[in-house]
Motif scaffolding. Structure first.
Motif, PDB file in Angstrom:
ATOM      1  N   ILE A 175       1.625   1.725   7.188  1.00 35.87           N
ATOM      2  CA  ILE A 175       2.805   2.212   7.897  1.00 35.87           C
ATOM      3  C   ILE A 175       2.472   3.617   8.388  1.00 35.87           C
ATOM      4  O   ILE A 175       2.163   4.508   7.596  1.00 35.87           O
ATOM      5  CB  ILE A 175       4.069   2.160   7.004  1.00 35.87           C
ATOM      6  CG1 ILE A 175       5.289   2.716   7.736  1.00 35.87           C
ATOM      7  CG2 ILE A 175       3.862   2.839   5.658  1.00 35.87           C
ATOM      8  CD1 ILE A 175       6.597   2.447   7.004  1.00 35.87           C
ATOM      9  N   ASP A 176       2.498   3.778   9.689  1.00 34.08           N
ATOM     10  CA  ASP A 176       2.002   5.014  10.290  1.00 34.08           C
ATOM     11  C   ASP A 176       3.100   6.074  10.384  1.00 34.08           C
ATOM     12  O   ASP A 176       4.261   5.831  10.043  1.00 34.08           O
ATOM     13  CB  ASP A 176       1.395   4.721  11.664  1.00 34.08           C
ATOM     14  CG  ASP A 176       0.198   5.596  11.988  1.00 34.08           C
ATOM     15  OD1 ASP A 176       0.113   6.706  11.441  1.00 34.08           O
ATOM     16  OD2 ASP A 176      -0.651   5.161  12.793  1.00 34.08           O
ATOM     17  N   ASP A 177       2.735   7.245  10.906  1.00 38.71           N
ATOM     18  CA  ASP A 177       3.563   8.456  10.850  1.00 38.71           C
ATOM     19  C   ASP A 177       5.005   8.249  11.328  1.00 38.71           C
ATOM     20  O   ASP A 177       5.253   7.607  12.356  1.00 38.71           O
ATOM     21  CB  ASP A 177       2.941   9.559  11.698  1.00 38.71           C
ATOM     22  CG  ASP A 177       1.544   9.932  11.213  1.00 38.71           C
ATOM     23  OD1 ASP A 177       1.194   9.585  10.082  1.00 38.71           O
ATOM     24  OD2 ASP A 177       0.813  10.572  12.002  1.00 38.71           O
TER      25      ASP A 177
ATOM     26  N   ALA B 250       5.016  12.086   2.820  1.00 38.50           N
ATOM     27  CA  ALA B 250       5.780  10.835   2.740  1.00 38.50           C
ATOM     28  C   ALA B 250       6.800  10.914   1.605  1.00 38.50           C
ATOM     29  O   ALA B 250       6.572  11.570   0.588  1.00 38.50           O
ATOM     30  CB  ALA B 250       4.844   9.658   2.531  1.00 38.50           C
TER      31      ALA B 250
ATOM     32  N   SER C  63       7.426   6.485  10.468  1.00 37.60           N
ATOM     33  CA  SER C  63       8.119   5.203  10.352  1.00 37.60           C
ATOM     34  C   SER C  63       8.819   5.141   8.998  1.00 37.60           C
ATOM     35  O   SER C  63       8.413   5.799   8.046  1.00 37.60           O
ATOM     36  CB  SER C  63       7.134   4.043  10.484  1.00 37.60           C
ATOM     37  OG  SER C  63       6.684   3.925  11.807  1.00 37.60           O
ATOM     38  N   TYR C  64       9.876   4.346   8.929  1.00 40.21           N
ATOM     39  CA  TYR C  64      10.568   4.207   7.644  1.00 40.21           C
ATOM     40  C   TYR C  64      11.040   2.786   7.430  1.00 40.21           C
ATOM     41  O   TYR C  64      11.286   2.039   8.380  1.00 40.21           O
ATOM     42  CB  TYR C  64      11.750   5.177   7.533  1.00 40.21           C
ATOM     43  CG  TYR C  64      12.920   4.904   8.446  1.00 40.21           C
ATOM     44  CD1 TYR C  64      13.925   4.002   8.087  1.00 40.21           C
ATOM     45  CD2 TYR C  64      13.047   5.567   9.665  1.00 40.21           C
ATOM     46  CE1 TYR C  64      15.007   3.767   8.913  1.00 40.21           C
ATOM     47  CE2 TYR C  64      14.123   5.341  10.492  1.00 40.21           C
ATOM     48  CZ  TYR C  64      15.103   4.430  10.117  1.00 40.21           C
ATOM     49  OH  TYR C  64      16.173   4.184  10.949  1.00 40.21           O
TER      50      TYR C  64
ATOM     51  N   CYS D  39       6.657   9.553   6.517  1.00 41.22           N
ATOM     52  CA  CYS D  39       7.240   8.217   6.371  1.00 41.22           C
ATOM     53  C   CYS D  39       8.235   8.216   5.218  1.00 41.22           C
ATOM     54  O   CYS D  39       8.152   9.042   4.311  1.00 41.22           O
ATOM     55  CB  CYS D  39       6.145   7.179   6.099  1.00 41.22           C
ATOM     56  SG  CYS D  39       5.095   6.828   7.507  1.00 41.22           S
TER      57      CYS D  39
ATOM     58  N   VAL E 158       0.309   4.842   3.667  1.00 41.39           N
ATOM     59  CA  VAL E 158       1.578   5.376   4.171  1.00 41.39           C
ATOM     60  C   VAL E 158       1.300   6.711   4.852  1.00 41.39           C
ATOM     61  O   VAL E 158       0.710   7.616   4.261  1.00 41.39           O
ATOM     62  CB  VAL E 158       2.600   5.556   3.031  1.00 41.39           C
ATOM     63  CG1 VAL E 158       3.913   6.119   3.557  1.00 41.39           C
ATOM     64  CG2 VAL E 158       2.847   4.218   2.322  1.00 41.39           C
TER      65      VAL E 158
ATOM     66  N   LYS F 272       3.829   3.829  14.602  1.00 41.26           N
ATOM     67  CA  LYS F 272       4.534   5.103  14.436  1.00 41.26           C
ATOM     68  C   LYS F 272       5.980   5.020  14.929  1.00 41.26           C
ATOM     69  O   LYS F 272       6.307   4.243  15.807  1.00 41.26           O
ATOM     70  CB  LYS F 272       3.800   6.204  15.198  1.00 41.26           C
ATOM     71  CG  LYS F 272       2.378   6.440  14.717  1.00 41.26           C
ATOM     72  CD  LYS F 272       1.698   7.532  15.548  1.00 41.26           C
ATOM     73  CE  LYS F 272       0.275   7.769  15.066  1.00 41.26           C
ATOM     74  NZ  LYS F 272      -0.414   8.824  15.838  1.00 41.26           N
TER      75      LYS F 272
END
Length: 226
Positions: free
Chosen positions: A62-64, A32, A66-67, A49, A45, A81
């Motif tokens: 907040i999953d893989d 991340a 994502s931003y 991410c 996180v 995600k």
């Protein structure tokens, strides 16, 4: 005389201290990317991410891949995600209670030194943002809302109601159109490509980059399952 090696140690020490101060009681994946000016509190996180400058992520996951971009604030949210959340977005902001004599934060915030116990929880009811959602800049997603897979929220929107999968909405809960026809939407929700490993998704990226047809989606489904 210059001591570049010593200065690099001092700079690294300061950065590490900033990160320790700004990230508390949280689990952060090694891959991340968290900006040093952002605050992560009681959150998780995922892999790859990104959290941009001056963001806050509190009591959330907040999953893989994502931003959240610059100046975005997220509270009590479950973010899936491959979500793209733009700058100046608020997700799950605190809600005052206008049904009481006063709507002031003194009724729940101890910092005003007016209460011994909260009269209500300003963060009651979370937000769920599923997968592959795009939220445009300056938008607000209120507490209690679920944003379905593949949905798009236009810039400067205020969302107080659930958004169906693959819907495009803007303004105040205004439905514009579906991203795809019903048959394509059904097939995408059946495949759920975001649930596969990052390596499998990467292996299918040239298919995911195309406009969907049933033929392409069949190819995608087959390759993901290989």
């Amino acid at each position: 005389m210059e001591y570049p090696f010593i200065w690099s140690i001092i700079i690294q020490f300061r950065l590490e201290n900033i990160m320790v101060d700004n990230i508390k009681n949280s689990v952060i994946a090694e891959t991340a990317d968290i900006d040093n000016n952002s605050i992560i509190l009681n959150s998780k996180v995922g892999e790859l991410c990104m959290v941009g400058k001056n963001c806050r992520l509190c009591y959330s996951t907040i999953d893989d891949l994502s931003y959240i971009s610059v100046n975005t604030h997220v509270f009590s949210a479950e973010i899936g995600k491959y979500n793209s959340i733009s700058w100046n977005v608020s997700v799950g902001p605190a809600q005052h209670n206008p049904s009481r004599i006063s709507s002031h934060a003194m009724l729940y915030a101890y910092k005003f030194k007016m209460i011994d116990n909260q009269y209500y929880n300003q963060y009651e009811g979370g937000v769920k943002i599923e997968n592959d959602v795009w939220i445009g800049c300056n938008s607000v997603v209120m507490r209690g809302v679920t944003v379905g897979d593949g949905a798009v929220i236009g810039a400067n929107s205020i969302i107080t109601k659930d958004v169906p999968p693959y819907a495009i909405v803007c303004g105040v809960n205004r439905f514009l159109r579906w991203r795809f026809d019903e048959e394509i939407r059904y097939r995408l929700l059946e495949i759920k490509w975001w649930n596969y490993s990052i390596d499998k998704v990467k292996n299918c990226i040239e298919l995911i980059a195309q406009e969907p047809t049933l033929q392409i989606l069949d190819k995608l489904d087959k390759r993901l399952k290989e």
